[in-house]
Write a protein that holds these residues in place. Structure first.
Motif, PDB file in Angstrom:
ATOM      1  N   HIS A 115       0.838  -1.290   0.080  1.00 58.10           N
ATOM      2  CA  HIS A 115       0.191  -0.123  -0.100  1.00 58.10           C
ATOM      3  C   HIS A 115       0.941   1.251   0.110  1.00 58.10           C
ATOM      4  O   HIS A 115       0.635   2.063  -0.849  1.00 58.10           O
ATOM      5  N   ALA A 116       1.758   1.403   0.776  1.00 60.22           N
ATOM      6  CA  ALA A 116       2.899   2.533   0.916  1.00 60.22           C
ATOM      7  C   ALA A 116       3.532   2.791  -0.471  1.00 60.22           C
ATOM      8  O   ALA A 116       3.597   3.908  -0.796  1.00 60.22           O
ATOM      9  N   GLN A 117       3.940   1.701  -1.077  1.00 57.03           N
ATOM     10  CA  GLN A 117       4.551   1.861  -2.359  1.00 57.03           C
ATOM     11  C   GLN A 117       3.723   2.381  -3.319  1.00 57.03           C
ATOM     12  O   GLN A 117       4.099   3.224  -4.057  1.00 57.03           O
ATOM     13  N   TYR A 118       2.359   1.788  -3.507  1.00 59.40           N
ATOM     14  CA  TYR A 118       1.605   2.254  -4.247  1.00 59.40           C
ATOM     15  C   TYR A 118       1.253   3.829  -4.092  1.00 59.40           C
ATOM     16  O   TYR A 118       1.079   4.530  -5.085  1.00 59.40           O
ATOM     17  N   VAL A 119       0.924   4.202  -2.872  1.00 58.77           N
ATOM     18  CA  VAL A 119       0.697   5.726  -2.588  1.00 58.77           C
ATOM     19  C   VAL A 119       1.748   6.334  -2.921  1.00 58.77           C
ATOM     20  O   VAL A 119       1.516   7.511  -3.829  1.00 58.77           O
ATOM     21  N   LEU A 120       3.139   5.938  -2.938  1.00 60.69           N
ATOM     22  CA  LEU A 120       4.387   6.756  -3.400  1.00 60.69           C
ATOM     23  C   LEU A 120       4.246   6.796  -4.856  1.00 60.69           C
ATOM     24  O   LEU A 120       4.396   8.022  -5.689  1.00 60.69           O
ATOM     25  N   LEU A 121       4.124   5.684  -5.655  1.00 53.37           N
ATOM     26  CA  LEU A 121       4.122   5.746  -6.846  1.00 53.37           C
ATOM     27  C   LEU A 121       2.859   6.312  -7.657  1.00 53.37           C
ATOM     28  O   LEU A 121       3.189   7.077  -8.659  1.00 53.37           O
ATOM     29  N   ALA A 122       1.843   5.958  -7.177  1.00 50.33           N
ATOM     30  CA  ALA A 122       0.482   6.807  -7.584  1.00 50.33           C
ATOM     31  C   ALA A 122       0.500   8.267  -7.338  1.00 50.33           C
ATOM     32  O   ALA A 122       0.154   8.911  -8.422  1.00 50.33           O
ATOM     33  N   ALA A 123       1.067   8.889  -6.564  1.00 47.59           N
ATOM     34  CA  ALA A 123       1.192  10.304  -6.087  1.00 47.59           C
ATOM     35  C   ALA A 123       2.356  11.078  -6.892  1.00 47.59           C
ATOM     36  O   ALA A 123       1.865  12.112  -7.506  1.00 47.59           O
ATOM     37  N   LEU A 124       3.267  10.259  -7.256  1.00 48.22           N
ATOM     38  CA  LEU A 124       4.428  10.574  -7.877  1.00 48.22           C
ATOM     39  C   LEU A 124       3.913  10.717  -9.602  1.00 48.22           C
ATOM     40  O   LEU A 124       4.386  11.552 -10.372  1.00 48.22           O
ATOM     41  N   LEU A 149       1.607  13.783 -10.103  1.00 51.52           N
ATOM     42  CA  LEU A 149       2.453  14.980  -9.973  1.00 51.52           C
ATOM     43  C   LEU A 149       3.375  15.041 -11.394  1.00 51.52           C
ATOM     44  O   LEU A 149       3.162  16.211 -11.878  1.00 51.52           O
ATOM     45  N   GLU A 150       3.699  13.931 -11.778  1.00 50.98           N
ATOM     46  CA  GLU A 150       4.288  14.014 -12.987  1.00 50.98           C
ATOM     47  C   GLU A 150       3.359  14.562 -14.150  1.00 50.98           C
ATOM     48  O   GLU A 150       3.742  15.213 -15.227  1.00 50.98           O
ATOM     49  N   ARG A 151       1.983  14.039 -14.224  1.00 49.07           N
ATOM     50  CA  ARG A 151       1.028  14.133 -15.262  1.00 49.07           C
ATOM     51  C   ARG A 151       0.789  15.695 -15.179  1.00 49.07           C
ATOM     52  O   ARG A 151       0.411  16.241 -16.058  1.00 49.07           O
ATOM     53  N   ALA A 152       0.903  16.240 -13.896  1.00 54.24           N
ATOM     54  CA  ALA A 152       0.646  17.769 -13.820  1.00 54.24           C
ATOM     55  C   ALA A 152       1.753  18.543 -14.095  1.00 54.24           C
ATOM     56  O   ALA A 152       1.757  19.715 -13.815  1.00 54.24           O
ATOM     57  N   GLY A 153       2.837  17.845 -14.653  1.00 53.97           N
ATOM     58  CA  GLY A 153       3.980  18.737 -15.172  1.00 53.97           C
ATOM     59  C   GLY A 153       5.210  18.964 -13.992  1.00 53.97           C
ATOM     60  O   GLY A 153       6.106  19.792 -14.223  1.00 53.97           O
ATOM     61  N   ARG A 154       4.968  18.198 -12.822  1.00 54.31           N
ATOM     62  CA  ARG A 154       5.860  18.579 -11.791  1.00 54.31           C
ATOM     63  C   ARG A 154       7.017  17.341 -11.741  1.00 54.31           C
ATOM     64  O   ARG A 154       6.570  16.095 -12.070  1.00 54.31           O
ATOM     65  N   ARG A 155       8.064  17.577 -11.230  1.00 55.92           N
ATOM     66  CA  ARG A 155       9.107  16.581 -10.774  1.00 55.92           C
ATOM     67  C   ARG A 155       9.666  16.845  -9.358  1.00 55.92           C
ATOM     68  O   ARG A 155      10.337  17.529  -9.368  1.00 55.92           O
ATOM     69  N   PRO A 156       8.793  16.090  -8.493  1.00 54.34           N
ATOM     70  CA  PRO A 156       8.776  16.625  -7.148  1.00 54.34           C
ATOM     71  C   PRO A 156      10.108  15.923  -6.708  1.00 54.34           C
ATOM     72  O   PRO A 156      10.633  15.121  -6.843  1.00 54.34           O
ATOM     73  N   SER A 157      10.424  16.723  -5.557  1.00 48.55           N
ATOM     74  CA  SER A 157      11.866  16.091  -4.590  1.00 48.55           C
ATOM     75  C   SER A 157      10.866  15.065  -3.624  1.00 48.55           C
ATOM     76  O   SER A 157       9.669  14.981  -3.514  1.00 48.55           O
ATOM     77  N   GLN A 158      11.797  14.403  -2.966  1.00 51.12           N
ATOM     78  CA  GLN A 158      11.288  13.550  -2.029  1.00 51.12           C
ATOM     79  C   GLN A 158      10.444  14.192  -0.933  1.00 51.12           C
ATOM     80  O   GLN A 158       9.342  13.664  -0.502  1.00 51.12           O
ATOM     81  N   GLU A 213       8.992  17.289  -1.213  1.00 49.61           N
ATOM     82  CA  GLU A 213       7.627  17.536  -1.871  1.00 49.61           C
ATOM     83  C   GLU A 213       6.650  16.334  -1.946  1.00 49.61           C
ATOM     84  O   GLU A 213       5.268  16.746  -1.478  1.00 49.61           O
ATOM     85  N   LEU A 214       7.141  15.159  -2.251  1.00 48.50           N
ATOM     86  CA  LEU A 214       6.208  14.103  -2.217  1.00 48.50           C
ATOM     87  C   LEU A 214       5.783  13.879  -0.774  1.00 48.50           C
ATOM     88  O   LEU A 214       4.766  13.161  -0.531  1.00 48.50           O
ATOM     89  N   VAL A 222      16.595  15.477  -3.564  1.00 45.99           N
ATOM     90  CA  VAL A 222      16.522  14.279  -4.576  1.00 45.99           C
ATOM     91  C   VAL A 222      15.253  14.422  -4.865  1.00 45.99           C
ATOM     92  O   VAL A 222      13.990  14.424  -4.701  1.00 45.99           O
ATOM     93  N   ARG A 223      15.054  14.355  -6.522  1.00 41.98           N
ATOM     94  CA  ARG A 223      14.090  14.503  -7.375  1.00 41.98           C
ATOM     95  C   ARG A 223      13.477  13.165  -7.923  1.00 41.98           C
ATOM     96  O   ARG A 223      14.758  12.251  -8.071  1.00 41.98           O
ATOM     97  N   LEU A 224      12.479  12.722  -7.734  1.00 41.60           N
ATOM     98  CA  LEU A 224      11.989  11.404  -8.422  1.00 41.60           C
ATOM     99  C   LEU A 224      11.292  11.311  -9.683  1.00 41.60           C
ATOM    100  O   LEU A 224      10.694  12.539  -9.823  1.00 41.60           O
ATOM    101  N   SER A 225      11.187  10.411 -10.237  1.00 44.56           N
ATOM    102  CA  SER A 225      10.644  10.266 -11.448  1.00 44.56           C
ATOM    103  C   SER A 225      10.091   8.508 -11.777  1.00 44.56           C
ATOM    104  O   SER A 225      10.912   7.874 -11.012  1.00 44.56           O
ATOM    105  N   VAL A 226       8.941   8.330 -12.279  1.00 51.21           N
ATOM    106  CA  VAL A 226       8.492   7.077 -12.509  1.00 51.21           C
ATOM    107  C   VAL A 226       9.172   6.810 -13.900  1.00 51.21           C
ATOM    108  O   VAL A 226       9.230   7.414 -14.843  1.00 51.21           O
TER     109      VAL A 226
END
Length: 156
Positions: A36-45, A48-57, A59-60, A96-100
């Motif tokens: 569940h926690a991995q899903y939350v992080l992956l889905a949120a990321l 955010l990417e679909r909204a044009g953002r590349r968040p930091s850890q 920000e996530l 650290v910035r994250l991307s899927v």
């Protein structure tokens, strides 16, 4: 019919519903190799990417409500599984910035579907995801989520 507890028992109901949801999501995602926690992080990321953002850890963490240290741990695990890429921010060496990754998006598609189906089942007693009762509940839960729990600061 069970009696509906009032007052202090509201915390117990919130806890039980949150636990019921987490366990149900964990079970639904286990065949996909996600928690569940991995899903939350992956889905949120992904959102955010679909909204044009590349968040930091950080920000996530703020976006998901997870602790920053936990987000860092989850991101490392997801990176080790090829689902997320971690990149140093060129403008802030602490960030650290994250991307899927492509593999992460492939894994996320069936996970999103599984969680949406689970959400439909959870909200069916209220008339489903698009019902007025669900909208009212979401509004009230959001209000509670926004309420500060820290004691007020002030001069005495």
């Amino acid at each position: 019919m069970r009696s509906r507890p009032q007052g202090a028992a509201a915390g117990a109901i919130v806890w039980r519903l949150a636990t019921k949801w987490r366990v149900a999501v964990d079970r639904a995602l286990a065949p996909l190799g996600l928690t569940h926690a991995q899903y939350v992080l992956l889905a949120a990321l992904h959102g955010l990417e679909r909204a044009g953002r590349r968040p930091s850890q950080r920000e996530l963490a703020d976006d998901t409500g997870l602790e920053a240290l936990y987000v860092s741990k989850l991101a490392r695990t997801l990176e080790a599984n090829g689902l997320v890429a971690r990149h140093r921010d060129p403008h802030d060496t602490r960030a650290v910035r994250l991307s899927v990754t492509d593999h992460g998006r492939e894994r996320l598609r069936p996970a999103l579907q599984a969680v949406q189906e689970l959400l439909e089942r959870l909200l069916a007693p209220l008339g489903g995801r698009d019902s007025a009762r669900t909208a009212a509940l979401v509004g009230e839960l959001a209000e509670l989520l926004d309420a500060p729990l820290d004691p007020p600061t002030g001069s005495s």
